[in-house]
Design an enzyme around this catalytic site. Structure first.
Site, PDB file in Angstrom:
ATOM      1  N   HIS A 160       1.360   4.835  -2.747  1.00 51.34           N
ATOM      2  CA  HIS A 160       0.951   5.521  -3.981  1.00 51.34           C
ATOM      3  C   HIS A 160       2.189   6.069  -4.686  1.00 51.34           C
ATOM      4  CE1 HIS A 160      -3.337   5.344  -2.837  1.00 51.34           C
ATOM      5  NE2 HIS A 160      -2.826   5.335  -1.612  1.00 51.34           N
ATOM      6  N   HIS A 167       0.834  -1.205   0.000  1.00 54.71           N
ATOM      7  CA  HIS A 167       0.000   0.000   0.000  1.00 54.71           C
ATOM      8  C   HIS A 167       0.868   1.255   0.000  1.00 54.71           C
ATOM      9  CE1 HIS A 167      -3.661   2.239   1.969  1.00 54.71           C
ATOM     10  NE2 HIS A 167      -3.093   2.946   1.017  1.00 54.71           N
ATOM     11  N   HIS A 222      -9.703   1.172  -1.131  1.00 54.81           N
ATOM     12  CA  HIS A 222      -9.546   2.019   0.052  1.00 54.81           C
ATOM     13  C   HIS A 222     -10.892   2.117   0.774  1.00 54.81           C
ATOM     14  CE1 HIS A 222      -5.718   3.164  -1.628  1.00 54.81           C
ATOM     15  NE2 HIS A 222      -5.465   3.994  -0.620  1.00 54.81           N
ATOM     16  N   ASP A 274       1.924   4.345   2.519  1.00 56.17           N
ATOM     17  CA  ASP A 274       0.878   5.183   1.906  1.00 56.17           C
ATOM     18  C   ASP A 274       1.468   6.304   1.031  1.00 56.17           C
ATOM     19  OD1 ASP A 274      -1.759   5.526   1.320  1.00 56.17           O
ATOM     20  OD2 ASP A 274      -2.358   6.338   3.261  1.00 56.17           O
ATOM     21  N   ASP A 275       1.944   7.385   1.645  1.00 57.96           N
ATOM     22  CA  ASP A 275       2.553   8.511   0.920  1.00 57.96           C
ATOM     23  C   ASP A 275       3.751   8.980   1.734  1.00 57.96           C
ATOM     24  OD1 ASP A 275       0.335   8.937  -1.155  1.00 57.96           O
ATOM     25  OD2 ASP A 275      -0.776   9.128   0.726  1.00 57.96           O
ATOM     26  N   GLU A 290     -11.290   4.032   6.434  1.00 59.92           N
ATOM     27  CA  GLU A 290     -10.318   5.039   6.866  1.00 59.92           C
ATOM     28  C   GLU A 290     -11.085   6.311   7.252  1.00 59.92           C
ATOM     29  OE1 GLU A 290      -8.033   6.711   3.690  1.00 59.92           O
ATOM     30  OE2 GLU A 290      -6.476   7.532   4.998  1.00 59.92           O
TER      31      GLU A 290
END
Ligand SMILES: [Zn+2]
Length: 332
Positions: free
Chosen positions: A19, A17, A197, A278-279, A200
């Site tokens: 991006h 996971h 997704h 994630d980022d 969350e």
């Protein structure tokens, strides 16, 4: 917990996971901006490793500005190569990169060229560091149903051996999952693995709706399933994998602290989890740091971390890998 930092750092890791556009560091974004003649606004960076932003909307703004510097197949090759290289240095053996065909189209890049750039970065990182990368094509909920179905069709049309899965990100609260059933049917029928997704910014009902989509075997985040014991039991029974990103959840305020994070409770209930960043340069983290945090603050001993890597390798959407990645784990 005793200090096993060196052993955690040495442990084989896998990430499902993250991006792709969200992996480019400030240093790389500066380089791409120079290469492409893109002017960057003041205040975009907090320091050389981290982007500056104040709230969720500002995060999205910073993300879009930084992503707008990624324009060509060579840029995508470099972003991919540099991220996988950094992951390999932290012990990662397998990474699935969530890529957005919509972003490529936004900067005028055709799908084939876009994916070819990423694939080159994957090949170069594998040749230099042995790490295996694969691509998850993602649509964005808040771009609407026709756009999602368009991305699904384009993903299948690519028929690229490195594009192994499909995901959906974006506003889970405002755009209900059932509307996207056709998009997921298109990719699932083509044999791609599916993740969504959910759980969350919305609760257990959003996770349930995501699970009802064709082909979905993993949930990106999914942590708010913890609010519904029956759902937690179902996740465990069906061996649904949650791609958990603890720092993302804490930094974006889904949970107030690591101590309030449900990862330990989910694991205790038998739910399969993986760790993701994630980022990373937006949240001041890396895949290695997520493993360290899970060890130091989320109750995962070394055996639990090895099990998390094994889960990620088992749940990875790549097929026909030339190497058996679980060999990295030895008898752990
Ligand atoms: Zn995500």
């Amino acid at each position: 917990m005793t200090d096993h930092a060196a052993e955690v750092d040495a442990l084989p890791k896998a990430e499902l996971h993250v991006h792709l556009e969200g992996t480019a560091t400030p240093e790389l974004v500066r380089r791409l901006a120079r290469r492409n003649g893109v002017a960057l606004p003041d205040g975009l960076f907090a320091d050389e490793h981290t982007f500056a932003w104040t709230d969720f909307l500002d995060f999205l703004r910073a993300y879009d500005v930084a992503a707008s510097t990624i324009r060509t197949a060579l840029d995508y090759r470099d972003v991919t190569y540099e991220y996988l290289t950094a992951c390999a240095a932290e012990g990662a053996v397998y990474v699935e990169l969530i890529a957005s065909l919509d972003h490529g189209a936004l900067v005028g890049l055709g799908d084939a060229e876009h994916i070819a750039g990423i694939a080159q970065g994957i090949d170069d990182a594998h040749a230099d560091h042995g790490i295996v990368g694969r691509i998850i094509s993602s649509c964005v909920r808040n771009f609407g149903v026709p756009a999602a179905e368009d991305v699904a069709r384009r993903t299948v049309a690519l028929d690229h051996p490195y594009v192994v899965g499909f995901n959906m990100a974006g506003d889970e609260a405002g755009f209900p999952a059932p509307d996207f059933a056709r998009a997921f049917a298109i990719v699932a029928e083509a044999g791609l693995g599916c993740s969504v997704h959910a759980g969350e910014h919305a609760g257990p009902e959003s996770v349930r709706a995501a699970l009802a989509l064709p082909g979905v075997r993993r949930i990106s985040h999914g942590v708010r399933a913890i609010e519904d014991p029956a759902l937690v039991e179902e996740l465990a029974r069906r061996a649904i994998v949650l791609e958990v990103c603890p720092t993302s959840n804490v930094v974006l305020g889904v949970y107030s602290s690591y101590e309030a994070h449900p990862l330990p409770a989910l694991r205790a209930a038998g739910v399969l989890v993986t760790l993701g960043s994630d980022d990373p340069p937006y949240f001041g983290t890396t895949i290695g740091r997520e493993y360290r945090l899970a060890h130091e603050r989320l109750g995962c001993d070394l055996a639990a971390l090895a099990a998390i890597t094994r889960t990620a390798l088992d749940a990875g959407f790549a097929r026909h890998l030339a190497v058996n990645l679980t060999d990295h784990l030895g008898d752990r």
